[in-house]
Write a protein that holds these residues in place. Structure first.
Motif, mmCIF file in Angstrom:
data_model
loop_
_atom_site.group_PDB
_atom_site.id
_atom_site.type_symbol
_atom_site.label_atom_id
_atom_site.label_comp_id
_atom_site.label_asym_id
_atom_site.label_seq_id
_atom_site.Cartn_x
_atom_site.Cartn_y
_atom_site.Cartn_z
ATOM 1 N N LYS A 191 10.840 1.602 9.172
ATOM 2 C CA LYS A 191 10.178 0.701 10.125
ATOM 3 C C LYS A 191 10.314 -0.741 9.669
ATOM 4 N N SER A 192 10.157 -0.956 8.365
ATOM 5 C CA SER A 192 10.239 -2.337 7.883
ATOM 6 C C SER A 192 11.647 -2.892 8.080
ATOM 7 N N VAL A 193 12.671 -2.044 7.915
ATOM 8 C CA VAL A 193 14.044 -2.496 8.174
ATOM 9 C C VAL A 193 14.176 -2.858 9.652
ATOM 10 N N ILE A 225 12.600 -9.217 13.554
ATOM 11 C CA ILE A 225 12.084 -10.552 13.204
ATOM 12 C C ILE A 225 13.244 -11.527 13.012
ATOM 13 N N GLU A 226 14.299 -11.073 12.339
ATOM 14 C CA GLU A 226 15.466 -11.937 12.146
ATOM 15 C C GLU A 226 16.079 -12.322 13.487
ATOM 16 N N GLU A 227 16.180 -11.350 14.410
ATOM 17 C CA GLU A 227 16.714 -11.649 15.744
ATOM 18 C C GLU A 227 15.804 -12.633 16.470
ATOM 19 N N PRO A 286 0.816 -1.220 0.000
ATOM 20 C CA PRO A 286 0.000 0.000 0.000
ATOM 21 C C PRO A 286 0.850 1.270 0.000
ATOM 22 N N GLU A 287 1.996 1.239 0.684
ATOM 23 C CA GLU A 287 2.843 2.436 0.724
ATOM 24 C C GLU A 287 3.411 2.734 -0.663
#
Length: 192
Positions: free
Chosen positions: A87-89, A95-97, A18-19
């Motif tokens: 924010k996604s980064v 999430i990776e952590e 959407p962005e």
């Protein structure tokens, strides 16, 4: 140049983010506004022989204020998009952590499971040995009970002794009787 980019932007609209969709729509609107502004400026200048421009849906040319407003909207969309990307980064890193922590936790659990399986196997073997020992004990106990039903060796020996003595007496009586029988048999034979 803008015509080719607009096709790229329209292809981006098919993207599901959407962005990115909002940003692409804002850029397309800005480019349309810029074209309208250029057309209006050309009309004012009297040069309308531009072959690169698409015919606009809007009848009246755009003013500089409208173009500035659309430009500000595009900048706002770009800022919003950049914030979402930042924010996604951040979220991607988090999430990776989390995934690494979960993977480590899974490895720890796997190790514990393997240790528990080994312990379980050892306990099963020990249980089997215990069961065999119990079976042997039950068997030995039943044999012992059967043995206890009989008299002891001393008792049997004391019981056997008189029987043996009696057998010896009977043997000697038998021999005596056989001798008597033989002598009578001889006597009887001589009488005839």
């Amino acid at each position: 140049e803008m015509v080719g980019q607009q096709d790229v932007y329209e292809k981006r609209l098919q993207h599901h983010s959407p962005e990115l969709t909002a940003l692409t729509e804002a850029v397309i609107a800005f480019e349309r506004a810029a074209r309208l502004y250029q057309q209006g400026k050309r009309k004012r200048d009297g040069s309308e022989n531009d072959t690169n421009s698409r015919p606009s849906k809007r009848k009246s040319p755009m003013t500089a204020e409208e173009l500035e407003k659309i430009y500000q909207e595009v900048l706002l969309e770009v800022d919003t998009y950049e914030q979402h990307m930042a924010k996604s980064v951040f979220f991607t890193k988090a999430i990776e952590e989390d995934m690494q922590a979960i993977e480590q936790h899974n490895q720890t659990i796997s190790k514990k499971i393997k240790l528990d399986e080994e312990k379980n196997k050892a306990l099963k073997e020990e249980l089997e040995k215990e069961n065999k020992m119990k079976q042997h004990k039950v068997r030995y106990d039943s044999i012992a009970k059967q043995i206890l039903k009989y008299d002891s060796v001393e008792t049997i020996t004391t019981k056997i002794k008189p029987i043996e003595e009696n057998i010896q007496k009977l043997e000697s009586q038998k021999l005596q009787l056989q001798e008597k029988l033989q002598t009578r048999n001889k006597q009887f034979n001589t009488v005839f």
